[in-house]
Scaffold this active site. Sequence first.
Site: not given
Ligand code: MV4
Length: 498
Positions: A116, A200, A235, A292
């Site tokens: 990442k 982040e 998630h 994917r």
């Molecule tokens: C985040 C975020 C808020 N701020 N990054 C969760 C899965 C992973 N792919 C990244 N995720 C998140 N990253 C920052 N800087 C909130 C999430 C997140 C989220 C993102 C996408 C879809 C669902 C989610 C559920 C909880 C938190």
Amino acid sequence: MFRKILIANRGEIAVRIIRACRELGITSAAIFSEADKISLHASLADEAYLIGPAPSSESYLNKDKIISLAKEIKADAIHPGYGYFSENAGFVEEVEKAGIVFIGPSADSVRKMGSKTAARKLMKQHNVPIVPGTTEPIKNFEDGIKTANEIGYPVLLKASAGGGGKGMRKISSAIEFADAFEATQREAKKAFADDSIYIEKFIENPKHIEVQIIADKHGNFAHLFERECSIQRRHQKIIEEAPSSFLDDETRKKITSAAINAAKACGYFNAGTVEFLMDREKNFYFLEMNTRLQVEHPVTELITGIDLVKEQIYIASGRELSFSQEEISIKGHAIESRIYAEDPENNFLPAAGKLIEFDLPAGPGIRADAGFSSGSDISVYYDPLMAKLISWSQDRRGAISRMIGALKEFRISGVTNNIPFLLEVFENSKFINGDFDINFIEKEGLVNKFQNDQTSRNKELDEVAAAVAAILKQQAAPQSITAKTTNGLNKWTELEYE
Ligand code: MV4
């Protein structure tokens, strides 16, 4: 073109790939575990091979056995589906070393996006907006807390090797940082055998919007617009749709061209998805790239008319994209519901058992991608996704309406499922108005509301049951005394109404 494709997967996605093979006149070869001896994917494929015992580690994740089987049966290519080996750069390399084509991107692209921090660095270099934060793993505690203070709280600590929500921790103040740093590091090491973590800025209440991209091995790139995937619980995505009603044409232009830049930056070919977070002001930030085919690809297929799996196979075989960017546009609106074997009344615990009834809905604008049929066993060994229900209509309201009808038509018995929960979402006015973000399920209290509703419904049912039992008992009691035959024998005395 390939003559035979080995499908290194199971369930609905294996069935989806088998169907694409059939259309292209390619022999499909399935693998199945001992738990999947009687399964839809094994029975629909032209050939099916027992790969090992039920646990995935001994069957669908047995790399050596899968590759040696592919060689033995003379498969030209392997389709990994999603999960399992779909984003494993080492697997891609070994498949290619065996002289077999991997239906997906290069090992190099997979690896570049797997880290990442490396991905963030690459995106920054190619002008793809990233969430403010570090592009290198943090060296130590002092380095970390200094960076977090600069970014400003709240921040998120994330594992460099993570993704999909694993190995993340929100930190709201410098005080919290001390404990969280080591804990996140420990968790990352345990989960990914890599303890590098980065920081982040925490984005509050964003939407999760992703862009489908596709590219061939000749340098042609295209995007297939966006998908709105904010409706999720812990998630686990529940509902996805395309297009996003939150995007205006200008934002759509920006985010799709950012996605193309992301794909170009890693020399991508085949189908891929670039994930973004989007805030209220429509600022968007690169999150990660999924190298994917995704579970929710059907909504994109329904609004563009492009068969993504067929296209993946064409691309892997060396053909050029069968369309250009100018030829594709958004037609109507599509929504997908994931039908999980789980119990919404009991903390969404995975459910298992034999599907007594599994009758898929149908009708105009309805597509059902299922991995199972009546009589199938749903096993605890695997992912709880039983089917995907996809609706299409001219507009979003129409797609919601068709979805509600189809969910009510779906007949499932034998295995508890989340259909009642899905209906709660589709009948929610905020959802209907497009007013939601990634915290929708929690903020609307849907989990609790559902469970409370069920509790009160159960309470009512219990009361009815008690009343019925009382009546039966009353009726039974006199009968057992008075109902005698004329020959004087009390033939009712054997019956007990307790
Ligand atoms: C985040 C975020 C808020 N701020 N990054 C969760 C899965 C992973 N792919 C990244 N995720 C998140 N990253 C920052 N800087 C909130 C999430 C997140 C989220 C993102 C996408 C879809 C669902 C989610 C559920 C909880 C938190």
